[in-house]
Design a protein around this motif. Structure first.
Motif, PDB file in Angstrom:
ATOM      1  N   VAL A 221       1.106  -1.356   0.009  1.00 41.00           N
ATOM      2  CA  VAL A 221       0.111  -0.094   0.125  1.00 41.00           C
ATOM      3  C   VAL A 221       0.874   0.912  -0.084  1.00 41.00           C
ATOM      4  CG1 VAL A 221      -1.600   0.912   1.337  1.00 41.00           C
ATOM      5  CG2 VAL A 221      -2.184  -0.903   1.308  1.00 41.00           C
ATOM      6  N   LEU A 222       2.052   1.266   0.638  1.00 39.63           N
ATOM      7  CA  LEU A 222       2.598   2.328   0.658  1.00 39.63           C
ATOM      8  C   LEU A 222       3.298   2.923  -0.818  1.00 39.63           C
ATOM      9  CD1 LEU A 222       4.514   1.872   4.187  1.00 39.63           C
ATOM     10  CD2 LEU A 222       2.079   3.386   3.933  1.00 39.63           C
ATOM     11  N   VAL A 223       3.772   1.666  -0.930  1.00 38.17           N
ATOM     12  CA  VAL A 223       4.614   1.886  -2.222  1.00 38.17           C
ATOM     13  C   VAL A 223       4.442   2.328  -3.450  1.00 38.17           C
ATOM     14  CG1 VAL A 223       6.141   0.218  -3.833  1.00 38.17           C
ATOM     15  CG2 VAL A 223       6.623   0.100  -1.908  1.00 38.17           C
ATOM     16  N   ALA A 224       2.862   2.134  -3.538  1.00 37.94           N
ATOM     17  CA  ALA A 224       1.996   2.139  -4.209  1.00 37.94           C
ATOM     18  C   ALA A 224       1.591   3.785  -4.154  1.00 37.94           C
ATOM     19  CB  ALA A 224       0.268   1.462  -3.943  1.00 37.94           C
ATOM     20  N   ALA A 225       1.487   4.346  -2.906  1.00 38.87           N
ATOM     21  CA  ALA A 225       0.958   5.637  -2.637  1.00 38.87           C
ATOM     22  C   ALA A 225       2.146   6.346  -2.976  1.00 38.87           C
ATOM     23  CB  ALA A 225       0.244   6.232  -0.905  1.00 38.87           C
ATOM     24  N   PHE A 226       3.573   5.781  -2.223  1.00 36.88           N
ATOM     25  CA  PHE A 226       4.832   7.072  -2.751  1.00 36.88           C
ATOM     26  C   PHE A 226       5.375   6.775  -4.319  1.00 36.88           C
ATOM     27  CE2 PHE A 226       7.850   7.371   0.195  1.00 36.88           C
ATOM     28  CZ  PHE A 226       7.073   7.326   1.506  1.00 36.88           C
ATOM     29  N   GLN A 227       4.797   5.778  -5.230  1.00 41.69           N
ATOM     30  CA  GLN A 227       4.837   6.367  -6.698  1.00 41.69           C
ATOM     31  C   GLN A 227       4.406   6.874  -7.140  1.00 41.69           C
ATOM     32  OE1 GLN A 227       3.798   1.529  -8.708  1.00 41.69           O
ATOM     33  NE2 GLN A 227       5.642   2.673 -10.512  1.00 41.69           N
ATOM     34  N   ARG A 228       3.055   7.308  -6.731  1.00 46.28           N
ATOM     35  CA  ARG A 228       2.285   7.810  -6.886  1.00 46.28           C
ATOM     36  C   ARG A 228       2.895   8.821  -7.028  1.00 46.28           C
ATOM     37  NH1 ARG A 228      -3.166   7.133  -9.328  1.00 46.28           N
ATOM     38  NH2 ARG A 228      -4.796   9.250  -9.602  1.00 46.28           N
TER      39      ARG A 228
ATOM     40  N   LEU B 246       9.018  23.921  10.167  1.00 43.00           N
ATOM     41  CA  LEU B 246       9.631  24.084   9.932  1.00 43.00           C
ATOM     42  C   LEU B 246      10.512  23.855   8.481  1.00 43.00           C
ATOM     43  CD1 LEU B 246      11.307  22.329  12.920  1.00 43.00           C
ATOM     44  CD2 LEU B 246      11.507  24.833  12.612  1.00 43.00           C
ATOM     45  N   ALA B 247       9.606  23.085   8.208  1.00 41.41           N
ATOM     46  CA  ALA B 247      10.154  22.739   6.860  1.00 41.41           C
ATOM     47  C   ALA B 247       9.736  23.427   5.062  1.00 41.41           C
ATOM     48  CB  ALA B 247       9.320  21.409   6.302  1.00 41.41           C
ATOM     49  N   GLY B 248       9.970  23.507   4.304  1.00 46.51           N
ATOM     50  CA  GLY B 248       9.227  24.763   3.024  1.00 46.51           C
ATOM     51  C   GLY B 248       8.548  24.044   2.613  1.00 46.51           C
ATOM     52  N   SER B 249       9.590  23.051   1.252  1.00 45.39           N
ATOM     53  CA  SER B 249       9.126  22.030   0.290  1.00 45.39           C
ATOM     54  C   SER B 249       9.475  20.834   1.190  1.00 45.39           C
ATOM     55  CB  SER B 249      10.152  21.770  -0.823  1.00 45.39           C
ATOM     56  OG  SER B 249      10.379  23.125  -1.394  1.00 45.39           O
ATOM     57  N   ARG B 250       7.599  19.948   1.325  1.00 48.46           N
ATOM     58  CA  ARG B 250       8.240  18.610   2.159  1.00 48.46           C
ATOM     59  C   ARG B 250       7.879  17.659   0.899  1.00 48.46           C
ATOM     60  NH1 ARG B 250       3.397  18.823   5.514  1.00 48.46           N
ATOM     61  NH2 ARG B 250       2.964  21.294   4.312  1.00 48.46           N
ATOM     62  N   SER B 251       7.712  16.142   1.143  1.00 50.25           N
ATOM     63  CA  SER B 251       7.861  15.231   0.565  1.00 50.25           C
ATOM     64  C   SER B 251       5.524  14.733   0.662  1.00 50.25           C
ATOM     65  CB  SER B 251       8.485  13.814   0.951  1.00 50.25           C
ATOM     66  OG  SER B 251       7.838  12.584  -0.041  1.00 50.25           O
ATOM     67  N   GLY B 252       5.243  15.228  -0.151  1.00 51.14           N
ATOM     68  CA  GLY B 252       3.663  14.925  -0.637  1.00 51.14           C
ATOM     69  C   GLY B 252       3.717  13.463  -0.632  1.00 51.14           C
ATOM     70  N   ALA B 253       4.280  12.820  -1.512  1.00 45.34           N
ATOM     71  CA  ALA B 253       4.069  10.913  -1.473  1.00 45.34           C
ATOM     72  C   ALA B 253       4.861  10.599   0.783  1.00 45.34           C
ATOM     73  CB  ALA B 253       5.943  10.218  -1.772  1.00 45.34           C
ATOM     74  N   LEU B 254       4.853  10.673   1.845  1.00 41.29           N
ATOM     75  CA  LEU B 254       5.047  10.638   2.753  1.00 41.29           C
ATOM     76  C   LEU B 254       3.109  10.682   2.965  1.00 41.29           C
ATOM     77  CD1 LEU B 254       8.423  11.930   4.145  1.00 41.29           C
ATOM     78  CD2 LEU B 254       7.293   9.531   4.015  1.00 41.29           C
ATOM     79  N   ILE B 255       3.132  11.985   2.791  1.00 44.10           N
ATOM     80  CA  ILE B 255       1.308  12.208   2.998  1.00 44.10           C
ATOM     81  C   ILE B 255       0.764  11.574   2.908  1.00 44.10           C
ATOM     82  CG2 ILE B 255      -0.146  14.062   2.595  1.00 44.10           C
ATOM     83  CD1 ILE B 255       1.561  15.881   2.992  1.00 44.10           C
ATOM     84  N   ALA B 256       0.975  10.862   1.101  1.00 44.90           N
ATOM     85  CA  ALA B 256      -0.145  10.158   0.559  1.00 44.90           C
ATOM     86  C   ALA B 256       0.209   8.864   1.339  1.00 44.90           C
ATOM     87  CB  ALA B 256       0.633   9.155  -0.947  1.00 44.90           C
ATOM     88  N   GLY B 257       1.720   8.345   1.432  1.00 37.23           N
ATOM     89  CA  GLY B 257       1.291   7.316   2.452  1.00 37.23           C
ATOM     90  C   GLY B 257       0.864   7.273   4.115  1.00 37.23           C
ATOM     91  N   THR B 258       0.651   7.886   4.368  1.00 39.93           N
ATOM     92  CA  THR B 258       0.358   8.436   5.641  1.00 39.93           C
ATOM     93  C   THR B 258      -1.197   8.356   5.718  1.00 39.93           C
ATOM     94  OG1 THR B 258       1.672   9.184   6.901  1.00 39.93           O
ATOM     95  CG2 THR B 258       0.105   9.234   7.704  1.00 39.93           C
TER      96      THR B 258
END
Length: 547
Positions: free
Chosen positions: A153-160, A386-398
């Motif tokens: 599930v996480l890998v699929a979310a990351f890939q997208r 704190l962060a500016g740019s962040r990973s949307g993949a982490l949000i999608a995986g969560t």
């Protein structure tokens, strides 16, 4: 006899008045300076008590003296030799050794294929001096594995969403929506659906953001410019980190040796007009116990200060205890006085590493977390954390992990994990007369120490390491803990059996040379001990970046 003219008399009076005004101003400044220092000293002594204050003073002068002694040529040589040996040992354990190890220190001339990359990754795993298979279930926390299906599930979310960035919600609207829904789901879990929150990179950032928020709130609303906070000694080190980063004085309050809860009387005594917040844990990292959140909430409400409840380790365990059939004490937003809660989605929520949520009672409080710069030459700049740019993949995986598990899945997971911790706790209490459990842990962590003078509990921890277990060493008091995960559930009997052997070996012929014994023994050896431990830890951090 001469007489003074009227103008002369006026000049004399004027000089006298000016001198008096100047002297008065000087005296006023001196009085203010000493009064301010005296008030700070009084607050310090009141918060820590006379005994701890004198102990702090003794340690301060002892460290100064020992540092001078260490600078002597003969001592300096011994210290340098010891540090060199420690660095060599750290490098030996962390860095791959041998002439055949391939080191990639510059970009390749041409790009490599996916097959080559995967093969090289596998080779690096094999080259590691001490590669641990986390699936073996002998880790304390560290890897909160949701199962092989969850990995897919996480890998699929990351890939997208691998290239998405929440800094640009107009470009990635789905990521914005998922992030908002993650916060909303957590707020509902912690019984505050009308509250507000934000995602962060982990529990430490969640705590940092909460402390910064309460600091800025107290400055704007209460006019506090020399902020202080009061926390239990058992609270996460992220609060010390926040105090160091944000220039806040921190009062660390001892916990009761039996209940492992912070002493509320000492907390109340430490609160003063500069206090911006207090904190409590549900549950804490060292021993897995919960502070009296209701009592802390009453203090927070009485003095109009913040109360942060650290649920990073409790995360997706604490909200489901009752539904899983276990007793639970109040800890969430239903407790009056609670203003903020941190929850790590990447722990028992099984989200990818690098995801957490900081929640506030209201959106009004959350505004003090934001950073806004309307005058930057690059345009108006604003970020929630704190962060500016962040990973949307982490949000999608969560988001994907939370939907994949659902409430029923988390209840079942809570039942299994807490059940395994309970089994370990009961075994220690009934089968090991030499050991005792710290406090009354109610969730996933079990910490234990030695009640036998001849048994060094850190020696037990080192022997368990040789048996493949990666446990956590504690200090003040010395102890060892295991944070149970889903991987632990099937290894409970193995843990108890290995612990029996480790206790027997530690009593029979202790070596006193393991990592736990050496490191924590050094830290308690003298006033300079913690500084030497700091030097060794710095060498460890340096080694992490040696290619």
């Amino acid at each position: 006899m001469s007489t003074l003219s009227v103008p002369r008399i006026i000049d004399v009076v004027d000089v006298f008045q000016r001198n008096c005004t100047l002297d008065t101003a000087k005296n006023g400044v001196l009085v203010y300076f000493f009064a301010k220092r005296a008030l700070k000293l009084w607050r310090h002594v009141r918060a820590r008590g006379l005994r701890r204050s004198f102990t702090d003073l003794y340690v301060f002068f002892a460290q100064k003296t020992l540092r001078l002694i260490i600078k002597l040529p003969s001592m300096r040589k011994k210290v340098d030799t010891g540090m060199d040996d420690a660095r060599a040992e750290i490098n030996r354990k962390l860095l791959p050794q041998g002439k055949d190890v391939v080191r990639h220190l510059a970009l390749p001339k041409k790009g490599c294929t996916l097959e080559w990359i995967l093969d090289e990754m596998e080779q690096m795993d094999l080259e590691a001096p001490s590669h641990t298979d986390y699936r073996d279930g002998k880790l304390s926390g560290a890897v909160y594995h949701g199962g092989d299906d969850m990995e897919k599930v996480l890998v699929a979310a990351f890939q997208r969403y691998c290239v998405s960035n929440p800094l640009h919600p107009d470009v990635f609207p789905a990521v914005r929506k998922m992030e908002a829904e993650i916060v909303a789901m957590c707020l509902r879990m912690y019984n505050n659906p009308t509250g507000a929150g934000a995602t962060t990179s982990g529990g430490t950032e969640s705590i940092l953001m909460s402390v910064k928020t309460h600091r800025d709130w107290a400055r704007a609303v209460k006019g506090i410019f020399e902020p202080e906070m009061v926390v239990p000694a058992s609270v996460h080190a992220a609060f010390d980190k926040a105090a160091a980063y944000f220039n806040i004085k921190l009062h660390s309050i001892p916990v009761d040796p039996e209940s492992r809860q912070v002493d509320l009387k000492l907390v109340r005594r430490a609160i003063n007009s500069n206090t911006i917040m207090v904190a409590g844990s549900a549950i804490n990292f060292p021993d897995g116990c919960q502070d009296d959140i209701v009592g802390l909430g009453k203090l927070a409400k009485r003095y109009n200060i913040g109360l942060h409840v650290d649920c990073c380790l409790g995360s997706f365990i604490m909200p489901f205890l009752e539904k899983a059939g276990f007793p639970s004490e109040p800890f969430d937003f239903r407790v009056e006085g609670v203003t903020a809660i941190s929850c790590d989605t990447h722990k028992y929520g099984f989200a990818p590493k690098g995801s957490s949520v900081i929640m506030y009672r209201s959106a009004d409080l959350r505004q003090y977390q934001y950073y806004v710069n309307p005058d930057w030459s690059g345009g108006v700049y604003a970020s929630p954390g704190l962060a500016g740019s962040r990973s949307g993949a982490l949000i999608a995986g969560t988001w994907a992990a939370m939907h994949y598990m659902g409430e029923e899945g988390y209840i079942s997971s809570c039942r299994d994990i807490v059940g395994s911790a309970k089994a370990i706790r009961e075994a220690i209490q009934t089968l090991f007369p030499e050991l005792y459990v710290l406090g009354k842990p109610q969730a996933s962590v079990v910490a234990f120490g030695s009640r036998a003078p001849s048994l060094n509990i850190l020696e037990v921890g080192d022997i368990m390491s040789k048996k493949g277990w990666h446990l956590n060493a504690l200090q003040n008091p010395p102890g060892v803990h295991i944070a149970c995960t889903r991987l632990t559930v099937s290894r409970v009997d193995d843990f108890i059996r290995d612990l029996k052997d480790a206790v027997w070996d530690a009593k029979g012929c202790p070596e006193g040379k393991g990592n736990m014994v050496t490191l924590y023994g050094l830290g308690n050896s003298s006033a300079i001990g913690p500084e030497m431990v700091g030097a060794i830890v710095t060498a460890f951090l340096d080694a992490l970046y040696k290619a």
